[in-house]
Design a protein around this motif. Sequence first.
Motif, PDB file in Angstrom:
ATOM      1  N   UNK A 123      -0.635   7.326  -5.479  1.00  0.00           N
ATOM      2  CA  UNK A 123      -0.644   6.657  -4.253  1.00  0.00           C
ATOM      3  C   UNK A 123      -1.814   5.352  -4.576  1.00  0.00           C
ATOM      4  N   UNK A 124      -2.712   5.537  -5.081  1.00  0.00           N
ATOM      5  CA  UNK A 124      -3.904   4.903  -5.693  1.00  0.00           C
ATOM      6  C   UNK A 124      -3.433   3.590  -6.286  1.00  0.00           C
ATOM      7  N   UNK A 156      -1.638  13.667 -10.221  1.00  0.00           N
ATOM      8  CA  UNK A 156      -0.963  12.408 -10.301  1.00  0.00           C
ATOM      9  C   UNK A 156      -0.150  11.843  -9.187  1.00  0.00           C
ATOM     10  N   UNK A 157      -0.049  12.655  -7.803  1.00  0.00           N
ATOM     11  CA  UNK A 157       0.620  12.232  -6.900  1.00  0.00           C
ATOM     12  C   UNK A 157      -0.535  11.412  -6.040  1.00  0.00           C
ATOM     13  N   UNK A 158      -1.923  11.736  -6.048  1.00  0.00           N
ATOM     14  CA  UNK A 158      -3.023  10.994  -5.828  1.00  0.00           C
ATOM     15  C   UNK A 158      -3.167   9.758  -6.246  1.00  0.00           C
ATOM     16  N   UNK A 215       0.877  -1.272   0.028  1.00  0.00           N
ATOM     17  CA  UNK A 215      -0.090  -0.054   0.079  1.00  0.00           C
ATOM     18  C   UNK A 215       0.836   1.198  -0.136  1.00  0.00           C
ATOM     19  N   UNK A 216       1.910   1.299   0.580  1.00  0.00           N
ATOM     20  CA  UNK A 216       3.087   2.214   0.503  1.00  0.00           C
ATOM     21  C   UNK A 216       4.367   1.847   0.587  1.00  0.00           C
ATOM     22  N   UNK A 217       4.538   0.469   0.809  1.00  0.00           N
ATOM     23  CA  UNK A 217       6.035  -0.089   0.437  1.00  0.00           C
ATOM     24  C   UNK A 217       6.109  -0.229  -1.067  1.00  0.00           C
TER      25      UNK A 217
END
Length: 520
Positions: free
Chosen positions: A515-516, A510-512, A34-36
């Motif tokens: 993350x998605x 783009x940044x969102x 998810x964030x790794x």
Amino acid sequence: MNILVTGGAGFVGSHLCERLLNEGHHVICVDSFFSGKIENIKHNLKNPNFRLIKHDVRKPLLKELGSEKIDRIYNLACPASPDQYQFDPILTLETSVIGAQNMLKLARRTGARFLQTSTSEIYGDPLEHPQKETYWGNVDTLGKRACYDEGKRAAETLCKDYRLQYGVDARLVRIFNTYGPRMMFSDGRVLSNFILQAFLNEDITIHGDGLQTRSFCYVDDLVEGLIKRMEIESDDWLPVNLGNPDERSILEVARIVKQKINSKSEIKHLSEKEAPNRMGDPRQRCPNISRAKDFLGWEPKIGFDEGLDKTIADFKKRLENKPHVAVFTPSFLPMKGPAEEKASEVMEQLAGWEFDIFTARLDKKLEKETHDGRMHIYRLGSGSILDKYLLPVRAALRAKKMDKKYDYRISWAVMASYGALAATLFSWIAKGSKPMLLSVYEGDITEKMLKKGKMLAPIYKFIFRQAHRWQVIGQMNEQQRAWLEDERKVQAIRIDDDKKLLAKRTKEMFQELEILSTRL
């Protein structure tokens, strides 16, 4: 020893895995990604002592481990940067609480020693300075950051009760601001934001007056502290602060970063209105590490200047291979129209990405492939009017082939037409793992767009259902803009707005979506 590290593909977790492998341990890295990032641990995958399990800790980890013996569990699983943990606050809270409980159950079943990585965020906006472990904190339980703060607080309580009720050897550390190689670009952390902005010569953005303070601990020092806390033979389970007490103002940090990179960036101060996601940021954050010194014999060794040089070198190396965005548009420059011009202006402004533009050739005089700085244009077809009708299939297949090299995190459809159909098909081929931004450029939303929409309603509906985020650039009044953004969750930008504003809003999208992409 057999050591399990949850969140092992994250920024801190990957450094911890590496250190444990170097010490000769067998490491089981558990991460949902998810964030790794797989890039953080790729170099370990061929190591026979390293095992990767893709798993969400919100679910019990039973079948994957079987009867394997576990000696130590480091629980680092949870999005830790503001942009990441605020993106899906319920996931963040559940990962902190349910995830910790599942890992504590595993520790109870296997007899493993357990270390919970808590956070300085549990102190909130502290009234005590510097913060000792005995300080209860000053937290807004309903604020923007509450999903992270309260989740970590609850996890500490679970550790305490599992120890007292079930005898689990659970220990606690509270981590303060940490930095170093492998930090994610634009993840909302102050240092990664500043370094990236400085390299790209963008405005270095400071929230407020910049007099708020932070202290920064280099990741290698933190990993040393984590291992010392895990391995000390003691019944003392109470929390230990791990951080560097070298306190600096955010404005000072911005100036140091700009000077080290020799950047042309300007330092820009943002108001709360301009940066609503930063509401609730603490004014001061600095650890009292007396307990870590006395109890663990630990204190940071790497100074801010040395650590920052290493971090900047890592960012510079990674920026040589910028992420690529797959762009789908029915036509592109030199064929000019409002959509093509606006899209090219945005790409020129967004220096953090490379753009692979898949478009119809339409004219035999146009070269099939041209490269202009960060814009790489692939014109598909024979140069006839039929090219735009065949674009969806041709562009999707070409993007699929190039995805093997560039691993696109985002697809961007310029206009709701043949390019958008291509982006939709590409997303389908990629099994939905490439989130799509749909940008609609229309001169008159109230008449032209609605008129066209009646004729092509079925196609529009299909495209809009497939898009993950939407952006409308057109003529509109403030009431229409507010309705689109507040009621329909569509990013709405007036066509006559400053091109820098359009680029800034697109960058936010783009940044969102990046993350998605880790959630899909």
